[in-house]
Motif scaffolding. Structure first.
Motif, PDB file in Angstrom:
ATOM      1  N   SER A 158     -14.079  22.968  -2.275  1.00 33.58           N
ATOM      2  CA  SER A 158     -14.667  21.627  -2.356  1.00 33.58           C
ATOM      3  C   SER A 158     -15.971  21.644  -3.134  1.00 33.58           C
ATOM      4  CB  SER A 158     -14.925  21.076  -0.945  1.00 33.58           C
ATOM      5  OG  SER A 158     -15.650  19.866  -1.019  1.00 33.58           O
ATOM      6  N   SER A 215     -17.776  18.882  -3.061  1.00 29.62           N
ATOM      7  CA  SER A 215     -18.512  17.770  -2.446  1.00 29.62           C
ATOM      8  C   SER A 215     -19.170  18.188  -1.137  1.00 29.62           C
ATOM      9  CB  SER A 215     -17.557  16.592  -2.193  1.00 29.62           C
ATOM     10  OG  SER A 215     -16.487  16.991  -1.353  1.00 29.62           O
ATOM     11  N   GLY A 241     -17.778  19.762   1.234  1.00 30.97           N
ATOM     12  CA  GLY A 241     -16.848  19.534   2.322  1.00 30.97           C
ATOM     13  C   GLY A 241     -16.722  20.707   3.269  1.00 30.97           C
ATOM     14  N   ASP A 299      -6.765  17.289   1.061  1.00 31.41           N
ATOM     15  CA  ASP A 299      -7.893  16.354   1.067  1.00 31.41           C
ATOM     16  C   ASP A 299      -8.108  15.768   2.451  1.00 31.41           C
ATOM     17  OD1 ASP A 299      -8.306  16.842  -1.578  1.00 31.41           O
ATOM     18  OD2 ASP A 299      -7.271  15.041  -2.287  1.00 31.41           O
ATOM     19  N   LEU A 323     -10.414  17.776   4.885  1.00 28.61           N
ATOM     20  CA  LEU A 323     -11.833  17.960   4.579  1.00 28.61           C
ATOM     21  C   LEU A 323     -12.690  16.910   5.259  1.00 28.61           C
ATOM     22  CD1 LEU A 323     -11.848  18.805   0.767  1.00 28.61           C
ATOM     23  CD2 LEU A 323     -12.464  20.314   2.651  1.00 28.61           C
ATOM     24  N   ARG A 324     -13.829  17.328   5.704  1.00 25.31           N
ATOM     25  CA  ARG A 324     -14.847  16.411   6.228  1.00 25.31           C
ATOM     26  C   ARG A 324     -15.959  16.346   5.183  1.00 25.31           C
ATOM     27  NH1 ARG A 324     -16.511  18.004  11.929  1.00 25.31           N
ATOM     28  NH2 ARG A 324     -14.821  16.651  12.603  1.00 25.31           N
ATOM     29  N   THR A 325     -16.126  15.186   4.568  1.00 24.54           N
ATOM     30  CA  THR A 325     -17.096  15.056   3.469  1.00 24.54           C
ATOM     31  C   THR A 325     -18.125  13.958   3.712  1.00 24.54           C
ATOM     32  OG1 THR A 325     -15.597  13.558   2.289  1.00 24.54           O
ATOM     33  CG2 THR A 325     -15.444  15.902   1.747  1.00 24.54           C
ATOM     34  N   ARG A 349     -23.695  16.260   0.654  1.00 23.95           N
ATOM     35  CA  ARG A 349     -23.566  15.485   1.892  1.00 23.95           C
ATOM     36  C   ARG A 349     -24.919  15.168   2.517  1.00 23.95           C
ATOM     37  NH1 ARG A 349     -19.477  18.742   5.576  1.00 23.95           N
ATOM     38  NH2 ARG A 349     -19.627  16.837   6.850  1.00 23.95           N
TER      39      ARG A 349
END
Length: 427
Positions: free
Chosen positions: A86, A88, A90, A110, A113-115, A140
């Motif tokens: 990831s 981002s 994530g 996808d 993932l925790r974003t 984040r």
């Protein structure tokens, strides 16, 4: 916990608290967070890899804290693993149903993932590991996030601002904390709370110029009756409430950790505590790492006492130069109409004098005489040390203010030399 603190926690709506760094202090902190927070507020433990995350304790999502033979366990933690795929920041929610091998091979979709933005992040990793971890999480972290730094050494906040959070408009809120608790890991997620101490924390000044310590300037009260107030951070009627919401709630949560003796103090007081602890660590850690002894093995001979004295003198001179320069910079920023002769200017705290620092080193060494320093432990495990944030910080401070630091420079080099020799090649 006071009724006021309990009421404040109940008013926190659905906020997730992250803990990065699951050594002894991180586990101790996470245990106490989970103990005081209502279950509606998740406490998420961050692991670097799925392989690290896979332990029986993780599968049960449980941390055990032991003090004087009495064990207490808390459960109900979330576990999130850094996702290498990831960009981002994530994290993948750890699935205890997978085997260790399956966890290591798992490639998340996808949906796995925790974003979402991180509102509150407590960091207890080694100082040198913090910037790489935050670089991953940076997408984040927003200007509404709050980061609590709870590490040895100094200069970490400045390093993070320089390397990751250069823009003050998008920079998260930061809380700096100084910890005096002693703890060690008996096994993964089983921490022995060996020495009861306290945690002093303060808020780094706001880039938007909000004064979080305005209550300390209330001249209608004597100084001993003044105290910091959550409403000076923000309150629900504040048009900027959302900007400061996570900061207020994080401070409230820290204040509720009675078992850890958490105290919210003006940032100047926190910096004083951090400087004193820095000097203790800048003497005890490198000397024990180089000599291979426990804390109590130090200062029984004239040579180690002379080494201690030299580090204290160098540190005291650097602190004095820094404080005097900061004071002059503040005076220069005052309006020309201000009569500077009438401005009360604080002196360098007596606790930062060489004699006082030496007494503090001896006091802490006596209290922790049976302990193995974290730097000696790192050397024996061939792990990186925090020397660049201890004596290295003092050397950089000396260079900034033209204060010679020969002994601190020598200790930095000696620790790095010690680390370059595999431990099994010594005799």
């Amino acid at each position: 916990m006071s009724s006021l603190a309990s009421e404040e926690l109940n008013n926190i709506s659905g906020m997730r608290f992250y803990v990065l760094g699951l050594g002894p202090i991180g586990c101790l902190l996470a245990h106490n967070l989970r103990s005081v927070l209502p279950r509606t507020h998740p406490v998420t433990l961050i692991q670097k890899t799925a392989k690290q995350a896979w332990t029986p304790q993780n599968a049960a999502a449980k941390i055990t804290v032991e003090n004087q033979g009495i064990q207490q366990s808390t459960g109900g933690f979330d576990i999130e693993v850094f996702d290498k795929h990831s960009g981002s920041g994530g994290g993948v929610r750890f699935n205890p149903k997978l085997s260790r091998e399956e966890s290591a091979r798992f490639t998340p979709s996808d949906g796995d993932l925790r974003t979402e933005p991180i509102e509150a992040l407590f960091i207890t990793t080694k100082a040198h590991s913090t910037a790489p971890a935050l670089s991953h999480l940076a997408p984040r972290l927003t200007s509404r996030s709050t980061i609590v730094l709870l590490q040895n050494g100094m200069g970490l906040y400045e390093d993070l601002v320089q390397r990751i959070f250069r823009n003050p408009e998008s920079r998260p809120h930061f809380i700096l904390a100084s910890n005096t608790h002693g703890a060690w890991l008996k096994s993964a997620f089983h921490v022995v709370h060996a020495g009861i101490g306290d945690i002093t924390f303060g808020i780094v000044p706001d880039s938007r110029k909000r004064d979080f310590e305005i209550a300390m300037s209330d001249e209608s009260k004597p100084l001993y009756e003044r105290s910091l107030a959550l409403n000076d951070i923000t309150n629900p009627d504040d048009p900027s409430f959302d900007q400061y919401r996570s900061l207020r709630h994080t401070v409230a949560v820290l204040r509720s950790l009675d078992a850890l003796g958490c105290k919210w103090s003006p940032i100047a007081d926190v910096q004083l505590a951090m400087r004193k602890k820095l000097v203790v660590n800048a003497i005890v850690n490198p000397l024990t790492a180089i000599l291979g002894c426990r804390n109590g093995g130090l200062f029984k001979d004239e040579s180690s006492q002379n080494m201690m004295r030299s580090v204290c003198e160098e540190a005291a001179a650097a602190f004095r130069a820094q404080i005097e320069a900061d004071t002059q910079s503040w005076l220069d920023s005052l309006a020309p109409s201000v009569d500077q002769s009438q401005v009360p200017v604080g002196r360098v705290p007596k606790e930062l004098g060489a004699d006082a620092l030496e007494r503090e080193v001896l006091r802490v060494t006596q209290v922790t005489r049976g302990n193995m320093s974290s730097m000696l432990s790192d050397v024996r495990k061939n792990n990186p040390t925090e020397i660049d944030f201890l004596n290295g910080y003092l050397v950089r401070l000396g260079e900034q203010y033209n204060i010679p630091m020969p002994v601190n420079k020598a200790l930095v080099q000696l620790v790095k030399m010690r680390c370059s020799i595999p431990i099994d090649q010594t005799f």
